[in-house]
Design an enzyme around this catalytic site. Structure first.
Site, short mmCIF file in Angstrom:
data_model
loop_
_atom_site.label_atom_id
_atom_site.label_comp_id
_atom_site.label_asym_id
_atom_site.label_seq_id
_atom_site.Cartn_x
_atom_site.Cartn_y
_atom_site.Cartn_z
N LYS A 105 -12.20 51.65 -72.15
CA LYS A 105 -12.71 51.40 -70.80
C LYS A 105 -12.34 52.52 -69.85
CE LYS A 105 -13.24 46.40 -70.61
NZ LYS A 105 -12.67 45.14 -70.18
N LYS A 133 -20.69 48.28 -80.57
CA LYS A 133 -20.70 46.84 -80.26
C LYS A 133 -21.78 46.50 -79.22
CE LYS A 133 -17.54 45.28 -77.45
NZ LYS A 133 -16.37 44.81 -76.72
N LYS A 153 -21.90 44.31 -72.52
CA LYS A 153 -22.43 44.20 -71.16
C LYS A 153 -22.54 45.56 -70.50
CE LYS A 153 -19.67 40.02 -70.36
NZ LYS A 153 -18.47 39.49 -69.77
P1 TYM Z 1 -15.35 39.11 -72.71
O1 TYM Z 1 -15.69 38.45 -71.42
O2 TYM Z 1 -15.52 40.57 -72.84
O3 TYM Z 1 -16.18 38.45 -73.89
C1 TYM Z 1 -16.25 37.05 -74.05
C2 TYM Z 1 -16.27 36.68 -75.52
O4 TYM Z 1 -17.39 37.28 -76.17
C3 TYM Z 1 -16.94 37.96 -77.35
N1 TYM Z 1 -17.82 39.11 -77.58
C4 TYM Z 1 -18.46 39.35 -78.73
N2 TYM Z 1 -18.51 38.66 -79.90
C5 TYM Z 1 -19.28 39.17 -80.89
N3 TYM Z 1 -20.01 40.31 -80.78
C6 TYM Z 1 -19.98 41.04 -79.63
N4 TYM Z 1 -20.70 42.16 -79.52
C7 TYM Z 1 -19.19 40.56 -78.54
N5 TYM Z 1 -18.94 41.02 -77.29
C8 TYM Z 1 -18.09 40.12 -76.71
C9 TYM Z 1 -15.53 38.38 -77.02
O5 TYM Z 1 -14.78 38.64 -78.20
C10 TYM Z 1 -15.02 37.17 -76.27
O6 TYM Z 1 -14.59 36.17 -77.17
N6 TYM Z 1 -10.40 39.43 -72.80
C11 TYM Z 1 -11.49 38.51 -72.96
C12 TYM Z 1 -11.44 37.32 -72.03
C13 TYM Z 1 -10.15 36.56 -72.05
C14 TYM Z 1 -9.69 35.71 -73.09
C15 TYM Z 1 -8.45 35.20 -72.64
C16 TYM Z 1 -10.22 35.35 -74.33
C17 TYM Z 1 -9.22 36.54 -71.07
N7 TYM Z 1 -8.19 35.73 -71.41
C18 TYM Z 1 -7.70 34.32 -73.43
C19 TYM Z 1 -9.45 34.46 -75.10
C20 TYM Z 1 -8.22 33.97 -74.66
C21 TYM Z 1 -12.78 39.26 -72.67
O7 TYM Z 1 -12.81 40.22 -71.97
O8 TYM Z 1 -13.88 38.69 -73.17
#
Ligand code: TYM
Length: 343
Positions: free
Chosen positions: A121, A205, A208
């Site tokens: 990032k 990947k 967003k």
């Molecule tokens: P975030 O908001 O980026 O993504 C949300 C969820 O979507 C999954 N994901 C994907 N899965 C498969 N293929 C992809 N291309 C893909 N892109 C995103 C992510 O793995 C995630 O499960 N850090 C986390 C948010 C968070 C969190 C937590 C998660 C904050 N605290 C505690 C679990 C437990 C995040 O940025 O997800």
């Protein structure tokens, strides 16, 4: 605390979160949301809209509120029942920030400096990034351990953050001599859909933040947009092979077959059995139909939930009350373990 067992012996509990920082895509749906709905049937689950994580990069305050509702609406549209699972937004539960501070004093700088997501990032600009972005995985550990959650459904990109959460839990238990106080949370990553790739590049990947909107299917896309993006998706001139092994050097093919399998709830091999020998001219329309078929009901429901923002806010407030009630006694124990006067 001398009678604490060596291994965590509390109840199983599920926690996960999604950032309210832009439109949700097929990767979020398959990697996370779809699993959320399944897990609520046999687990106590908390699904959080992680607005504190979102502000690690600049957000427009007016948009943040709207995006928070959008993620809540997406949870519900994906089948999460707020009477069963606890659905809330992170900033309403102060324990997240409190525990993140305690964990800041447990986690090591060396651990954080190895986090690849921060490096990705920040790019070459890491000195100009917020301290929050660097510290982001510590807050994530606090999210999970504030409820002593034992299982965390996420996509594969969160694997390293989950390992850090386990390291923090283990170090806290060890430093304060409270074996088994925190569980070592298990990531639930396996299964189809854990790593959905860009439609323009099978080695990147689906994300967003990809500047090309054609690289992803957004949950808010119209059926026509979804179908067009699948038809334009990068593939190759070959045919669908018979075995998974034959997809090894064909990342785009692997991705499209994987998306089909995850949406249809079948294995990659079952997709190959059905389409082997056919070209992408035949496979892509079938995939486009499936994508529209599975995602449009979710999009439609999401729009319906969003048309009643007050109801969404009520759901988030009620969820936060339940989350606070779970977190407070755990925080009380943590304060005692650390040795705060008044705890
Ligand atoms: P975030 O908001 O980026 O993504 C949300 C969820 O979507 C999954 N994901 C994907 N899965 C498969 N293929 C992809 N291309 C893909 N892109 C995103 C992510 O793995 C995630 O499960 N850090 C986390 C948010 C968070 C969190 C937590 C998660 C904050 N605290 C505690 C679990 C437990 C995040 O940025 O997800």
């Amino acid at each position: 605390m001398n009678d604490t067992p060596i291994h965590y012996s509390g109840p199983e509990r599920v926690f996960s979160g999604v950032q309210p920082s832009g439109a949700l895509h097929l990767g979020n749906y398959l990697g996370a949301l779809k699993k959320f709905a399944v897990m609520q049937h046999d687990h106590e689950c908390l699904y959080c809209v992680v607005d504190l994580h979102a502000i690690t990069v600049p957000q427009d305050p007016k948009l943040l509120k709207q995006q928070t509702r959008e993620i809540a609406a997406a949870y519900l549209a994906a089948g999460v029942d707020p009477k069963k699972a606890i659905v809330y937004n992170q900033s309403r539960v102060r324990g997240h920030t409190e525990l993140a501070w305690y964990f800041n004093c447990v986690a090591r700088i060396g651990w954080l400096s190895r986090m690849t997501q921060f490096k990705d990032k920040a790019g070459k600009n890491s000195e100009a990034m917020s301290v929050g972005l660097y510290d982001y995985p510590v807050l994530q550990a606090a999210d999970i351990l504030l409820f002593k959650a034992t299982h965390v459904p996420v996509g594969e990109d969160q694997k390293q953050h989950l390992e850090l959460s386990r390291d923090i839990a283990a170090k806290f238990n060890n430093d304060f001599k409270v074996p088994g106080f925190f569980p070592l949370p298990e990531p639930m990553i396996k299964g189809p859909g854990a790593r959905i790739m860009s439609l323009r590049d099978g080695k990147a990947k689906m994300s967003k933040s990809d500047p090309s909107d054609n690289s992803r299917i957004n949950l808010t896309d119209t059926p026509e947009q979804m179908a067009k993006k699948i038809k334009k998706a990068k593939s190759d001139a070959g045919v669908i092979p018979e075995t998974e092994k034959e997809m090894d050097d064909r990342p785009e093919v692997q991705n499209l077959v994987g998306i089909y399998a995850a949406l249809a709830d079948i294995s990659d091999q079952a997709v190959l059995d059905e389409f082997a020998g056919q070209g992408f001219g035949a496979f892509k329309p079938a995939l486009a139909d499936l994508v529209v078929d599975k995602l449009q009901p979710v999009s439609d429901l999401m729009r319906r939930y969003l048309s009643d923002p007050e109801e969404l806010d009520r759901i988030l407030a009620a969820g936060a009350d339940r989350a606070n009630a779970l977190a407070e006694p755990i925080l009380g124990d943590i304060r005692k373990v650390i040795g705060f006067s008044g705890a």
